[in-house]
Design a protein around this motif. Structure first.
Motif, PDB file in Angstrom:
ATOM      1  N   VAL A   1       7.165  26.900 -25.354  1.00 51.62           N
ATOM      2  CA  VAL A   1       7.436  26.664 -26.764  1.00 51.62           C
ATOM      3  C   VAL A   1       7.528  25.169 -27.057  1.00 51.62           C
ATOM      4  CG1 VAL A   1       9.072  27.138 -28.622  1.00 51.62           C
ATOM      5  CG2 VAL A   1       8.681  28.849 -26.838  1.00 51.62           C
ATOM      6  N   GLU A   2       6.846  24.767 -28.142  1.00 49.86           N
ATOM      7  CA  GLU A   2       6.915  23.368 -28.570  1.00 49.86           C
ATOM      8  C   GLU A   2       8.352  23.017 -28.953  1.00 49.86           C
ATOM      9  OE1 GLU A   2       4.747  20.186 -31.553  1.00 49.86           O
ATOM     10  OE2 GLU A   2       4.326  22.311 -31.804  1.00 49.86           O
ATOM     11  N   GLY A   3       8.808  21.869 -28.512  1.00 50.90           N
ATOM     12  CA  GLY A   3      10.166  21.433 -28.790  1.00 50.90           C
ATOM     13  C   GLY A   3      11.157  21.853 -27.724  1.00 50.90           C
ATOM     14  N   ILE A   4      10.789  22.839 -26.928  1.00 48.58           N
ATOM     15  CA  ILE A   4      11.644  23.281 -25.826  1.00 48.58           C
ATOM     16  C   ILE A   4      10.985  22.930 -24.494  1.00 48.58           C
ATOM     17  CG2 ILE A   4      12.662  25.266 -24.642  1.00 48.58           C
ATOM     18  CD1 ILE A   4      12.915  26.590 -27.416  1.00 48.58           C
ATOM     19  N   HIS A   5       9.767  23.428 -24.292  1.00 49.89           N
ATOM     20  CA  HIS A   5       9.062  23.193 -23.035  1.00 49.89           C
ATOM     21  C   HIS A   5       8.135  21.987 -23.112  1.00 49.89           C
ATOM     22  CE1 HIS A   5      10.012  27.572 -22.912  1.00 49.89           C
ATOM     23  NE2 HIS A   5      10.520  27.168 -21.763  1.00 49.89           N
ATOM     24  N   TRP A   6       7.647  21.666 -24.293  1.00 51.46           N
ATOM     25  CA  TRP A   6       6.753  20.523 -24.436  1.00 51.46           C
ATOM     26  C   TRP A   6       6.892  19.908 -25.825  1.00 51.46           C
ATOM     27  CZ3 TRP A   6       2.755  20.423 -28.065  1.00 51.46           C
ATOM     28  CH2 TRP A   6       2.456  21.642 -28.678  1.00 51.46           C
ATOM     29  N   ILE A   7       6.519  18.636 -25.905  1.00 51.64           N
ATOM     30  CA  ILE A   7       6.492  17.919 -27.192  1.00 51.64           C
ATOM     31  C   ILE A   7       5.246  17.039 -27.231  1.00 51.64           C
ATOM     32  CG2 ILE A   7       8.992  17.845 -27.571  1.00 51.64           C
ATOM     33  CD1 ILE A   7       8.926  14.948 -26.487  1.00 51.64           C
ATOM     34  N   LYS A   8       4.843  16.699 -28.444  1.00 52.36           N
ATOM     35  CA  LYS A   8       3.759  15.733 -28.629  1.00 52.36           C
ATOM     36  C   LYS A   8       4.391  14.465 -29.186  1.00 52.36           C
ATOM     37  CE  LYS A   8      -0.555  16.621 -30.112  1.00 52.36           C
ATOM     38  NZ  LYS A   8      -1.669  16.904 -31.057  1.00 52.36           N
ATOM     39  N   ALA A   9       4.259  13.376 -28.456  1.00 49.31           N
ATOM     40  CA  ALA A   9       4.825  12.097 -28.875  1.00 49.31           C
ATOM     41  C   ALA A   9       3.990  11.504 -30.013  1.00 49.31           C
ATOM     42  CB  ALA A   9       4.867  11.138 -27.692  1.00 49.31           C
ATOM     43  N   ARG A  10       4.506  10.462 -30.626  1.00 52.33           N
ATOM     44  CA  ARG A  10       3.797   9.829 -31.753  1.00 52.33           C
ATOM     45  C   ARG A  10       2.429   9.297 -31.367  1.00 52.33           C
ATOM     46  NH1 ARG A  10       8.443   6.194 -34.393  1.00 52.33           N
ATOM     47  NH2 ARG A  10       9.962   7.336 -33.179  1.00 52.33           N
TER      48      ARG A  10
END
Length: 55
Positions: free
Chosen positions: A29-38
């Motif tokens: 899940v995005e925000g829990i397991h992975w994020i996209k940086a700026r």
């Protein structure tokens, strides 16, 4: 701890294809397991992913 996919590959033995598949299918899940940086780089929370594996 947020890390790039190459660390996930080394520490957990997953291929880049397997990592991307889990992200694209919303298994991770995005925000829990992975994020996209700026700068559009994807980072993975290795602690959350390890919790997901062992639960």
């Amino acid at each position: 701890m947020w890390v790039k996919s190459n660390i996930i590959q080394r520490k957990m033995g997953l291929s880049i294809h397997a990592i991307n598949k889990k992200r694209y299918r919303s298994i991770w899940v995005e925000g829990i397991h992975w994020i996209k940086a700026r700068d559009n780089v994807i980072y993975y929370d290795i602690d959350e992913i390890q919790r997901w594996v062992y639960e």
